[in-house]
Write a protein that holds these residues in place. Structure first.
Motif, mmCIF file in Angstrom:
data_model
loop_
_atom_site.group_PDB
_atom_site.id
_atom_site.type_symbol
_atom_site.label_atom_id
_atom_site.label_comp_id
_atom_site.label_asym_id
_atom_site.label_seq_id
_atom_site.Cartn_x
_atom_site.Cartn_y
_atom_site.Cartn_z
ATOM 1 N N GLY A 1 73.387 1.361 49.374
ATOM 2 C CA GLY A 1 74.488 0.633 49.978
ATOM 3 C C GLY A 1 75.838 0.756 49.288
ATOM 4 N N TYR A 2 75.920 1.576 48.261
ATOM 5 C CA TYR A 2 77.193 1.771 47.571
ATOM 6 C C TYR A 2 78.026 2.827 48.295
ATOM 7 C CZ TYR A 2 74.944 -0.714 43.746
ATOM 8 O OH TYR A 2 74.301 -1.657 42.994
ATOM 9 N N HIS A 3 79.340 2.705 48.193
ATOM 10 C CA HIS A 3 80.261 3.706 48.729
ATOM 11 C C HIS A 3 80.691 4.569 47.544
ATOM 12 C CE1 HIS A 3 80.475 1.610 52.541
ATOM 13 N NE2 HIS A 3 80.549 0.485 51.837
ATOM 14 N N CYS A 4 80.428 5.863 47.622
ATOM 15 C CA CYS A 4 80.646 6.741 46.479
ATOM 16 C C CYS A 4 81.639 7.855 46.786
ATOM 17 C CB CYS A 4 79.330 7.393 46.052
ATOM 18 S SG CYS A 4 78.065 6.224 45.572
ATOM 19 N N ALA A 5 82.364 8.238 45.745
ATOM 20 C CA ALA A 5 83.222 9.415 45.773
ATOM 21 C C ALA A 5 82.861 10.241 44.547
ATOM 22 C CB ALA A 5 84.682 9.013 45.738
ATOM 23 N N CYS A 6 82.950 11.553 44.677
ATOM 24 C CA CYS A 6 82.626 12.452 43.564
ATOM 25 C C CYS A 6 83.857 13.253 43.157
ATOM 26 C CB CYS A 6 81.519 13.421 43.943
ATOM 27 S SG CYS A 6 79.914 12.656 44.178
ATOM 28 N N ALA A 7 84.060 13.365 41.858
ATOM 29 C CA ALA A 7 85.065 14.249 41.289
ATOM 30 C C ALA A 7 84.328 15.190 40.344
ATOM 31 C CB ALA A 7 86.121 13.450 40.544
ATOM 32 N N TYR A 8 84.653 16.476 40.424
ATOM 33 C CA TYR A 8 83.911 17.474 39.657
ATOM 34 C C TYR A 8 84.636 17.963 38.414
ATOM 35 C CZ TYR A 8 81.291 17.258 43.976
ATOM 36 O OH TYR A 8 80.582 16.801 45.055
ATOM 37 N N ASP A 9 85.767 17.352 38.083
ATOM 38 C CA ASP A 9 86.445 17.594 36.814
ATOM 39 C C ASP A 9 87.329 16.384 36.504
ATOM 40 O OD1 ASP A 9 89.244 18.046 37.817
ATOM 41 O OD2 ASP A 9 88.356 19.843 38.702
ATOM 42 N N GLY A 10 87.816 16.316 35.283
ATOM 43 C CA GLY A 10 88.581 15.154 34.867
ATOM 44 C C GLY A 10 89.879 14.966 35.631
ATOM 45 N N ALA B 1 90.507 15.805 38.778
ATOM 46 C CA ALA B 1 90.178 15.256 40.099
ATOM 47 C C ALA B 1 89.827 13.775 39.987
ATOM 48 C CB ALA B 1 89.024 16.032 40.726
ATOM 49 N N GLY B 2 89.157 13.393 38.905
ATOM 50 C CA GLY B 2 88.851 11.975 38.680
ATOM 51 C C GLY B 2 90.119 11.156 38.534
ATOM 52 N N ALA B 3 91.081 11.664 37.761
ATOM 53 C CA ALA B 3 92.364 10.970 37.596
ATOM 54 C C ALA B 3 93.100 10.874 38.925
ATOM 55 C CB ALA B 3 93.214 11.688 36.553
ATOM 56 N N ASP B 4 93.032 11.931 39.723
ATOM 57 C CA ASP B 4 93.680 11.919 41.043
ATOM 58 C C ASP B 4 93.087 10.831 41.943
ATOM 59 O OD1 ASP B 4 95.313 14.012 40.251
ATOM 60 O OD2 ASP B 4 94.134 15.552 41.293
ATOM 61 N N TYR B 5 91.765 10.686 41.923
ATOM 62 C CA TYR B 5 91.117 9.622 42.709
ATOM 63 C C TYR B 5 91.626 8.249 42.281
ATOM 64 C CZ TYR B 5 87.453 11.790 45.580
ATOM 65 O OH TYR B 5 86.759 12.471 46.553
ATOM 66 N N LEU B 6 91.771 8.058 40.966
ATOM 67 C CA LEU B 6 92.206 6.748 40.455
ATOM 68 C C LEU B 6 93.629 6.406 40.868
ATOM 69 C CD1 LEU B 6 90.611 6.965 36.930
ATOM 70 C CD2 LEU B 6 89.968 5.422 38.779
ATOM 71 N N GLU B 7 94.431 7.407 41.125
ATOM 72 C CA GLU B 7 95.802 7.172 41.584
ATOM 73 C C GLU B 7 95.826 6.673 43.027
ATOM 74 O OE1 GLU B 7 98.738 7.361 39.987
ATOM 75 O OE2 GLU B 7 97.702 7.822 38.118
ATOM 76 N N LYS B 8 94.785 6.998 43.796
ATOM 77 C CA LYS B 8 94.766 6.711 45.231
ATOM 78 C C LYS B 8 93.894 5.516 45.606
ATOM 79 C CE LYS B 8 95.104 11.642 46.085
ATOM 80 N NZ LYS B 8 94.352 12.804 46.510
ATOM 81 N N GLU B 9 92.832 5.264 44.845
ATOM 82 C CA GLU B 9 91.839 4.257 45.229
ATOM 83 C C GLU B 9 91.472 3.367 44.050
ATOM 84 O OE1 GLU B 9 88.462 5.591 47.572
ATOM 85 O OE2 GLU B 9 89.426 7.550 47.788
ATOM 86 N N VAL B 10 90.886 2.232 44.363
ATOM 87 C CA VAL B 10 90.377 1.294 43.348
ATOM 88 C C VAL B 10 88.861 1.364 43.400
ATOM 89 C CG1 VAL B 10 90.231 -1.128 42.675
ATOM 90 C CG2 VAL B 10 92.375 -0.205 43.580
ATOM 91 N N PHE B 11 88.233 1.463 42.235
ATOM 92 C CA PHE B 11 86.775 1.549 42.142
ATOM 93 C C PHE B 11 86.239 0.384 41.331
ATOM 94 C CE2 PHE B 11 88.214 5.827 42.983
ATOM 95 C CZ PHE B 11 87.330 6.258 43.951
ATOM 96 N N ASP B 12 85.039 -0.050 41.707
ATOM 97 C CA ASP B 12 84.366 -1.122 40.981
ATOM 98 C C ASP B 12 83.622 -0.595 39.761
ATOM 99 O OD1 ASP B 12 84.927 -3.326 42.884
ATOM 100 O OD2 ASP B 12 83.766 -2.051 44.242
ATOM 101 N N LEU B 13 83.211 0.668 39.835
ATOM 102 C CA LEU B 13 82.437 1.291 38.765
ATOM 103 C C LEU B 13 82.774 2.763 38.706
ATOM 104 C CD1 LEU B 13 80.006 1.087 36.716
ATOM 105 C CD2 LEU B 13 78.551 1.739 38.638
ATOM 106 N N ILE B 14 82.870 3.296 37.478
ATOM 107 C CA ILE B 14 83.087 4.732 37.286
ATOM 108 C C ILE B 14 81.969 5.253 36.404
ATOM 109 C CG2 ILE B 14 84.635 6.510 36.395
ATOM 110 C CD1 ILE B 14 86.932 4.432 36.837
ATOM 111 N N LEU B 15 81.225 6.228 36.915
ATOM 112 C CA LEU B 15 80.204 6.922 36.128
ATOM 113 C C LEU B 15 80.863 8.188 35.609
ATOM 114 C CD1 LEU B 15 77.129 6.487 38.496
ATOM 115 C CD2 LEU B 15 77.780 5.104 36.519
ATOM 116 N N LEU B 16 81.033 8.274 34.304
ATOM 117 C CA LEU B 16 81.876 9.298 33.701
ATOM 118 C C LEU B 16 81.100 10.185 32.741
ATOM 119 C CD1 LEU B 16 84.741 10.416 33.146
ATOM 120 C CD2 LEU B 16 85.032 8.550 31.494
#
Length: 73
Positions: free
Chosen positions: A24-33, A35-50
Motif C-alpha cells: 500500500g505504499y506509494h514509491c518512486a525510484c531514483a537510480y543515482d544520487g 536523481a534522488g536530489a531531483d525528486y526531493l526538489e519536486k516532492e515530499v516523502f515520508d521515508l527515504i531508503l538510501l
C-alpha cells in the motif's frame, strides 16, 4: 505513505518497490544520487531508503542534502 528508494541497482530497487507497493505504499525510484536530489526538489516523502554507494552523488553527500528537508530519526 510516500517512499523514495535511492538505489543504483535497478533490480534491487524494483524488487523493493514491488513489495512496498503491494503493502500500500506509494514509491518512486531514483537510480543515482543526483536523481534522488531531483525528486526531493519536486516532492515530499515520508521515508527515504538510501543506498550509500551511488553514482553521481554518493549516499553520504545525499544524506547531508536531505537533512534540511525534515527530521531524521
Amino acid at each position: 505513505m510516500k517512499v523514495l528508494i535511492v538505489e543504483d541497482d535497478e533490480s534491487i530497487a524494483n524488487l523493493v518497490k514491488i513489495n512496498l507497493t503491494a503493502e500500500g505504499y506509494h514509491c518512486a525510484c531514483a537510480y543515482d544520487g543526483k536523481a534522488g536530489a531531483d525528486y526531493l526538489e519536486k516532492e515530499v516523502f515520508d521515508l527515504i531508503l538510501l543506498d550509500i554507494m551511488l553514482p553521481e552523488i554518493d549516499g553520504y553527500e545525499l544524506l547531508e542534502y536531505i537533512k534540511p528537508f525534515g527530521t531524521l530519526l
